[in-house]
Scaffold this motif. Structure first.
Motif, PDB file in Angstrom:
ATOM      1  N   PRO A 180       0.838  -1.210   0.000  1.00  0.00           N
ATOM      2  CA  PRO A 180       0.000   0.000   0.000  1.00  0.00           C
ATOM      3  C   PRO A 180       0.863   1.246   0.000  1.00  0.00           C
ATOM      4  CG  PRO A 180      -0.743  -1.576   1.660  1.00  0.00           C
ATOM      5  CD  PRO A 180       0.588  -2.066   1.165  1.00  0.00           C
ATOM      6  N   ARG A 181       0.315   2.326  -0.531  1.00  0.00           N
ATOM      7  CA  ARG A 181       1.057   3.586  -0.542  1.00  0.00           C
ATOM      8  C   ARG A 181       1.156   4.154   0.879  1.00  0.00           C
ATOM      9  NH1 ARG A 181      -3.873   4.923  -3.567  1.00  0.00           N
ATOM     10  NH2 ARG A 181      -5.244   6.275  -2.344  1.00  0.00           N
ATOM     11  N   ALA A 182       2.064   5.115   1.019  1.00  0.00           N
ATOM     12  CA  ALA A 182       2.305   5.712   2.330  1.00  0.00           C
ATOM     13  C   ALA A 182       1.005   6.248   2.919  1.00  0.00           C
ATOM     14  CB  ALA A 182       3.327   6.839   2.198  1.00  0.00           C
ATOM     15  N   ALA A 183       0.755   5.933   4.180  1.00  0.00           N
ATOM     16  CA  ALA A 183      -0.515   6.295   4.805  1.00  0.00           C
ATOM     17  C   ALA A 183      -0.514   7.706   5.375  1.00  0.00           C
ATOM     18  CB  ALA A 183      -0.847   5.292   5.914  1.00  0.00           C
ATOM     19  N   GLU A 184       0.652   8.259   5.676  1.00  0.00           N
ATOM     20  CA  GLU A 184       0.710   9.536   6.380  1.00  0.00           C
ATOM     21  C   GLU A 184       1.250  10.683   5.531  1.00  0.00           C
ATOM     22  OE1 GLU A 184      -0.722   9.868   9.232  1.00  0.00           O
ATOM     23  OE2 GLU A 184      -1.206   7.731   9.225  1.00  0.00           O
ATOM     24  N   ARG A 185       1.489  10.438   4.262  1.00  0.00           N
ATOM     25  CA  ARG A 185       1.982  11.516   3.407  1.00  0.00           C
ATOM     26  C   ARG A 185       1.394  11.350   2.018  1.00  0.00           C
ATOM     27  NH1 ARG A 185       8.268   9.904   2.176  1.00  0.00           N
ATOM     28  NH2 ARG A 185       8.274  12.058   1.458  1.00  0.00           N
ATOM     29  N   LEU A 186       1.621  12.320   1.167  1.00  0.00           N
ATOM     30  CA  LEU A 186       1.135  12.255  -0.204  1.00  0.00           C
ATOM     31  C   LEU A 186       2.064  11.409  -1.055  1.00  0.00           C
ATOM     32  CD1 LEU A 186       0.144  15.968  -0.942  1.00  0.00           C
ATOM     33  CD2 LEU A 186      -1.283  14.128  -0.059  1.00  0.00           C
ATOM     34  N   THR A 187       1.481  10.668  -1.969  1.00  0.00           N
ATOM     35  CA  THR A 187       2.238   9.990  -3.009  1.00  0.00           C
ATOM     36  C   THR A 187       1.903  10.669  -4.326  1.00  0.00           C
ATOM     37  OG1 THR A 187       2.200   7.878  -1.843  1.00  0.00           O
ATOM     38  CG2 THR A 187       2.665   7.818  -4.209  1.00  0.00           C
ATOM     39  N   VAL A 188       2.931  11.023  -5.095  1.00  0.00           N
ATOM     40  CA  VAL A 188       2.734  11.705  -6.371  1.00  0.00           C
ATOM     41  C   VAL A 188       3.355  10.870  -7.478  1.00  0.00           C
ATOM     42  CG1 VAL A 188       3.236  13.778  -7.741  1.00  0.00           C
ATOM     43  CG2 VAL A 188       2.680  13.990  -5.304  1.00  0.00           C
ATOM     44  N   PHE A 189       2.545  10.513  -8.466  1.00  0.00           N
ATOM     45  CA  PHE A 189       3.028   9.803  -9.646  1.00  0.00           C
ATOM     46  C   PHE A 189       3.124  10.797 -10.789  1.00  0.00           C
ATOM     47  CE2 PHE A 189       1.816   7.269 -13.553  1.00  0.00           C
ATOM     48  CZ  PHE A 189       3.084   6.735 -13.752  1.00  0.00           C
ATOM     49  N   SER A 190       4.348  10.995 -11.289  1.00  0.00           N
ATOM     50  CA  SER A 190       4.594  11.962 -12.364  1.00  0.00           C
ATOM     51  C   SER A 190       5.190  11.239 -13.567  1.00  0.00           C
ATOM     52  CB  SER A 190       5.559  13.052 -11.879  1.00  0.00           C
ATOM     53  OG  SER A 190       5.020  13.757 -10.777  1.00  0.00           O
ATOM     54  N   PRO A 191       4.375  10.859 -14.550  1.00  0.00           N
ATOM     55  CA  PRO A 191       4.883  10.158 -15.727  1.00  0.00           C
ATOM     56  C   PRO A 191       5.193  11.137 -16.853  1.00  0.00           C
ATOM     57  CG  PRO A 191       2.502  10.008 -15.693  1.00  0.00           C
ATOM     58  CD  PRO A 191       2.899  10.881 -14.524  1.00  0.00           C
ATOM     59  N   PHE A 192       6.431  11.134 -17.330  1.00  0.00           N
ATOM     60  CA  PHE A 192       6.772  12.035 -18.428  1.00  0.00           C
ATOM     61  C   PHE A 192       6.041  11.636 -19.714  1.00  0.00           C
ATOM     62  CE2 PHE A 192       9.573  13.792 -21.750  1.00  0.00           C
ATOM     63  CZ  PHE A 192       9.607  15.106 -21.332  1.00  0.00           C
ATOM     64  N   GLY A 193       5.670  10.376 -19.804  1.00  0.00           N
ATOM     65  CA  GLY A 193       5.004   9.907 -21.017  1.00  0.00           C
ATOM     66  C   GLY A 193       6.019   9.370 -22.006  1.00  0.00           C
ATOM     67  N   LEU A 194       6.575   8.219 -21.702  1.00  0.00           N
ATOM     68  CA  LEU A 194       7.663   7.670 -22.504  1.00  0.00           C
ATOM     69  C   LEU A 194       7.173   7.247 -23.880  1.00  0.00           C
ATOM     70  CD1 LEU A 194       9.350   5.485 -19.736  1.00  0.00           C
ATOM     71  CD2 LEU A 194       9.816   7.868 -20.341  1.00  0.00           C
TER      72      LEU A 194
END
Length: 344
Positions: free
Chosen positions: A290-304
């Protein structure tokens, strides 16, 4: 050579979402394994118009798992001024080349390919970064083609998604987006339009941001802890927020350029240690944590560009199978048929 226009691309891809997800997943895994060639994208900008650009994305994607290797180039224009005129912001063309002769195999209309590979990328990341408790709603910031496709693919990878909150600077555009969702999904989705971006950010712990922003402007402080932000447009999130987040990307070298939020964050601190991992590495794990429960997770895809290659090859295969597209047999010169000058 085969020319495949928009309608034929749609004929192949409509209803083939699982195949698109599999193709994009394959591309990420091959890239993670080093079985790609992916030069940096080329940005063509115009001195008198900084908002518009045309980007060239060349690439090579290795085969395996029953897939053939692919090489080609995507040429995609982004002209935000099209939107008020009732035209899509982006238009794109793709060329696929033979790996035996180098000759072009096909020219494809690629705006649909580009939008769906972006959406599939976001949906795979959401599945690889699950929430606890599970996500049942998503907030969409920006009511254009990308978030429409992202919502469609998220419904396949995030089981139980039933609520959508939408925000756009243009309230009428957001209302029209919500109406289209109602027609498409009916009672399966409850769609709500909000007037403030903060209301969208706090509504759900899954957020997709797809705007035409050119510089960072978005403070994610309203987001609840444990929120996953799919940062698809790459230039929205302010630098302090990026530095405080758990960051996942598709490729650090590609995403840290062209004045993306992550590029600006790297310039500020002089390193990339704020990037934890890549989506390819996550997809290799059969049991995603699971993603971090106490902070933000940011997914930044450049778009390969290899993602576009994977989906374009899927289209080409489907077009051949269904007899779609327009063959152009005389596109290239035929040395045997040409009246070549004699050599003394």
């Amino acid at each position: 050579m085969l020319i495949i226009g928009h309608r034929d691309v749609r004929r192949v891809l409509d209803g083939a979402e699982d195949a698109v997800l599999a193709a994009v997943r394959h591309a990420y895994l091959r890239h993670s394994a080093g079985d790609t060639a992916l030069p940096h994208s080329v940005f063509l900008r115009f001195p008198d118009n900084p908002h518009d650009r045309i980007i060239g994305l060349p690439g090579y994607l290795g085969g395996g798992e029953g897939r053939r290797p692919v090489a080609g180039l995507k040429w995609i224009a982004s002209f935000p001024g099209n939107v008020p005129e009732g035209m899509p912001r982006a238009s794109a063309t793709m060329i696929l080349n033979s790996l035996l002769t180098g000759r072009p195999l096909a020219v494809l209309e690629s705006a649909t390919i580009s939008a769906r590979r972006t959406a599939a990328s976001a949906a795979l990341a959401a599945a690889a970064l699950p929430g606890v408790p599970r996500d049942t709603g998503v907030s969409l910031v920006g009511c254009g083609v990308i978030n429409a496709e992202t919502l469609h693919f998220l419904r396949l990878t995030v089981p139980g998604l039933s609520e959508v909150t939408v925000f756009d600077l243009d309230r009428e555009r957001a209302e029209a987006f919500a109406a289209r969702c109602a027609r498409r999904y009916g009672a399966a989705l409850t769609v709500r339009v909000v007037d403030r971006v903060e209301s969208a950010l706090v509504a759900h712990r899954l957020v997709s941001v797809a705007t035409t922003a050119a510089v960072p402007h978005l403070d994610l402080a309203p987001c609840r802890p444990g929120t996953l932000v799919l940062h698809l447009s790459l230039r929205d999130i302010r630098i302090p927020t990026v530095l405080a987040a758990d960051n996942v990307v598709d490729d650090p070298d590609h995403v840290c350029r062209a004045a993306t939020s992550l590029h600006l964050a790297e310039q500020r601190v002089g390193h990339r240690e704020f990037i934890r991992t890549t989506v390819g590495a996550l997809l290799r794990d059969p049991h995603p944590a699971p993603r971090a429960a106490e902070r933000l997770t940011v997914f930044s895809p450049f778009g390969l560009g290899v993602l576009d290659l994977a989906v374009a090859d899927l289209v080409l295969t489907g077009a051949h199978r269904a007899g779609l597209g327009v063959p152009v047999p005389d596109f290239l010169p035929d040395p045997e048929a040409e009246d070549l000058p004699s050599i003394p």
